[in-house]
Design an enzyme around this catalytic site. Structure first.
Site, PDB file in Angstrom:
ATOM      1  N   THR A 125       0.817  -1.044   0.175  1.00  0.00           N
ATOM      2  CA  THR A 125       0.020   0.021  -0.076  1.00  0.00           C
ATOM      3  C   THR A 125       0.886   1.186  -0.106  1.00  0.00           C
ATOM      4  OG1 THR A 125      -1.508   1.266   1.269  1.00  0.00           O
ATOM      5  CG2 THR A 125      -0.350  -0.379   2.555  1.00  0.00           C
ATOM      6  N   ASP A 126       0.297   2.354  -0.536  1.00  0.00           N
ATOM      7  CA  ASP A 126       1.102   3.700  -0.456  1.00  0.00           C
ATOM      8  C   ASP A 126       0.983   4.214   0.939  1.00  0.00           C
ATOM      9  OD1 ASP A 126      -1.616   4.117  -0.249  1.00  0.00           O
ATOM     10  OD2 ASP A 126      -1.769   6.019  -1.466  1.00  0.00           O
ATOM     11  N   GLU A 127       0.271   3.417   2.055  1.00  0.00           N
ATOM     12  CA  GLU A 127       0.386   4.051   3.205  1.00  0.00           C
ATOM     13  C   GLU A 127       1.614   3.957   3.921  1.00  0.00           C
ATOM     14  OE1 GLU A 127      -3.249   3.482   5.634  1.00  0.00           O
ATOM     15  OE2 GLU A 127      -4.555   3.179   3.850  1.00  0.00           O
ATOM     16  N   TYR A 153      -1.461  -0.441  11.122  1.00  0.00           N
ATOM     17  CA  TYR A 153      -1.857  -0.990   9.831  1.00  0.00           C
ATOM     18  C   TYR A 153      -0.552  -0.624   8.878  1.00  0.00           C
ATOM     19  CZ  TYR A 153      -3.395  -1.426   4.986  1.00  0.00           C
ATOM     20  OH  TYR A 153      -3.295  -1.669   3.851  1.00  0.00           O
ATOM     21  N   LYS A 157       2.104  -3.140   7.427  1.00  0.00           N
ATOM     22  CA  LYS A 157       2.488  -3.561   5.743  1.00  0.00           C
ATOM     23  C   LYS A 157       3.978  -3.170   5.457  1.00  0.00           C
ATOM     24  CE  LYS A 157      -0.220  -4.539   3.076  1.00  0.00           C
ATOM     25  NZ  LYS A 157      -0.622  -5.901   2.670  1.00  0.00           N
TER      26      LYS A 157
END
Ligand code: NAD
Ligand code: TYD
Length: 343
Positions: A125-127, A153, A157
């Site tokens: 994810t870009d997060e 979260y 990741k």
């Protein structure tokens, strides 16, 4: 060729399985899913009778069961979607995020090492890049942006991504990673912004917008993400990370207003509530690498994608009504019951 798709009863994994079986009718797809609260077997009902498809209920952290399945099926490619994926839940209870997202990834990669694999693909994810300031629209996440996470979260990741790259360098495992922006589309669990607002609007319930609703996300229609992953696993370079996003930045408040408009509901349903802890301000992807190397570009414009998505929720009430009639009610009460209305 056999492909393992983990987390295929979830939102993006489910869309990917539908997409992949259409694009590659000669390949076999085995879906590995634990069926957590976020997994819905009904998402896969259109392909359950397809002889090229098999569903296995399994926890990716269960090493013995995973090894057994690898031995039985000898997959050529593994695409790992399986994860705990909701930021708000990670704030309440981080532990399961570390277990599934990091340790589950490790088990899968150990199995790939033991039994051999053409490609292990990690859906990230870009997060993992943290957030960007609202007053610097010139800044975007590239593959070189340092990892700097905000939530349990995104940290889980990022931990998995580091491990994936370590398995590549140390054991020469043929890996790729994709880091995509926020997805929307069919089969999206109604705890996430877009489906939650659609489902609440249809019931004339308050639309809980965190803070002022000025946070920006870079929305991508889920089929465009599926196509990007398909390209990466077949044509992407081993050991590489690819950012996936469509230059479609929108403020949360504008998304919610648009949903109200499309459904003919009054904006007075919008309720500003206490902000999320550690709330990321802006995500924005620079997709130059995947465009230049693999020719990927998003095909669905947001104005069309959101209409298609709303139509899907109107035509598939049974899918989401079943979800919100069960345990979801307790979740909703816990998350939103005590969330103060701020204006
Ligand atoms: P989701 O929560 O809808 O689905 C996750 C699926 O994984 C569910 O079917 C669940 O049952 C399964 N699962 C969870 N724990 C498992 C375990 N231990 N073993 C086997 N299966 C397990 O998630 P999603 O939105 O479809 O996201 C899929 C992946 O894409 C995630 O890795 C997420 O981090 C990533 N991602 C999501 C977005 C987004 O906007 N939703 C954007 C970028 C990346
Ligand atoms: P979400 O769909 O949870 O995705 P992510 O946090 O992974 O980007 O949330 C998208 C944005 O919407 C995020 O800025 C938080 C906000 N949001 C609300 O304002 N209200 C809500 O009820 C939810 C679930 C999210």
């Amino acid at each position: 060729m056999t492909l393992f798709v983990t987390g295929g009863a979830g939102f993006i994994g489910g869309n990917f399985i539908h997409y992949y079986l259409k694009q590659h009718p000669d390949d076999r797809v085995v879906c590995l899913d634990k069926l957590t609260y976020a997994g819905n077997i009904s998402t896969l009902s259109p392909v359950m009778d397809n002889p090229k498809f098999r569903f296995v209920k399994i926890d990716i952290c269960d090493r013995k069961a995973i090894y057994k399945l690898f031995e039985e099926e000898t997959p050529a490619i593994v695409v790992n979607f399986a994860a705990e994926s909701h930021v708000d839940r990670s704030i309440e209870n981080p532990e399961i995020f570390l277990q599934t997202n990091i340790l589950g990834t490790q088990v899968l990669m150990d199995a790939c090492r033991k039994y051999g694999i053409q490609r292990y693909h990690q859906v990230s994810t870009d997060e993992v890049y943290g957030d960007l300031p609202l007053d610097r629209p010139d800044l975007f996440f590239t593959e070189e942006t340092p990892i700097q996470t905000s939530s349990p979260y995104s940290s889980s990741k990022a931990g998995a991504d580091l491990l994936v790259m370590a398995y590549h360098r140390t054991y020469d495992l043929p890996v790729t990673i994709s880091r995509c922006s926020n997805n929307y589309g069919p089969y999206h669990f109604p705890e996430k912004l877009i489906p939650l607002m659609i489902v609440n609007s249809l019931a004339d319930k308050p639309l809980p917008l965190y803070g002022e609703g000025l946070n920006v996300r870079d929305w991508l229609y889920v089929a465009d993400h599926c196509r990007a992953i398909d390209l990466i696993i077949h044509e992407g370079r081993v050991g590489e990370i690819y950012n996936v996003g469509g230059h479609n930045e929108m403020k949360n408040i504008d998304i919610v207003k648009l949903i109200c408009k499309e459904l003919g509901k009054p904006e007075s349903l919008i309720t500003h509530v206490t902000d999320r802890k550690g709330h990321d301000m802006r995500y924005a992807i620079d997709p130059t690498k995947i465009h230049n190397e693999l020719g990927w570009l998003p095909e669905t414009k947001f104005e069309d994608g959101i209409k298609k998505t709303i139509k899907w929720y109107l035509e598939h009430r049974e899918w989401w009504e079943t979800i919100i009639s069960g345990e979801y009610q307790n979740y909703y009460e816990k998350m939103y019951g005590n969330r103060e209305r701020v204006r």
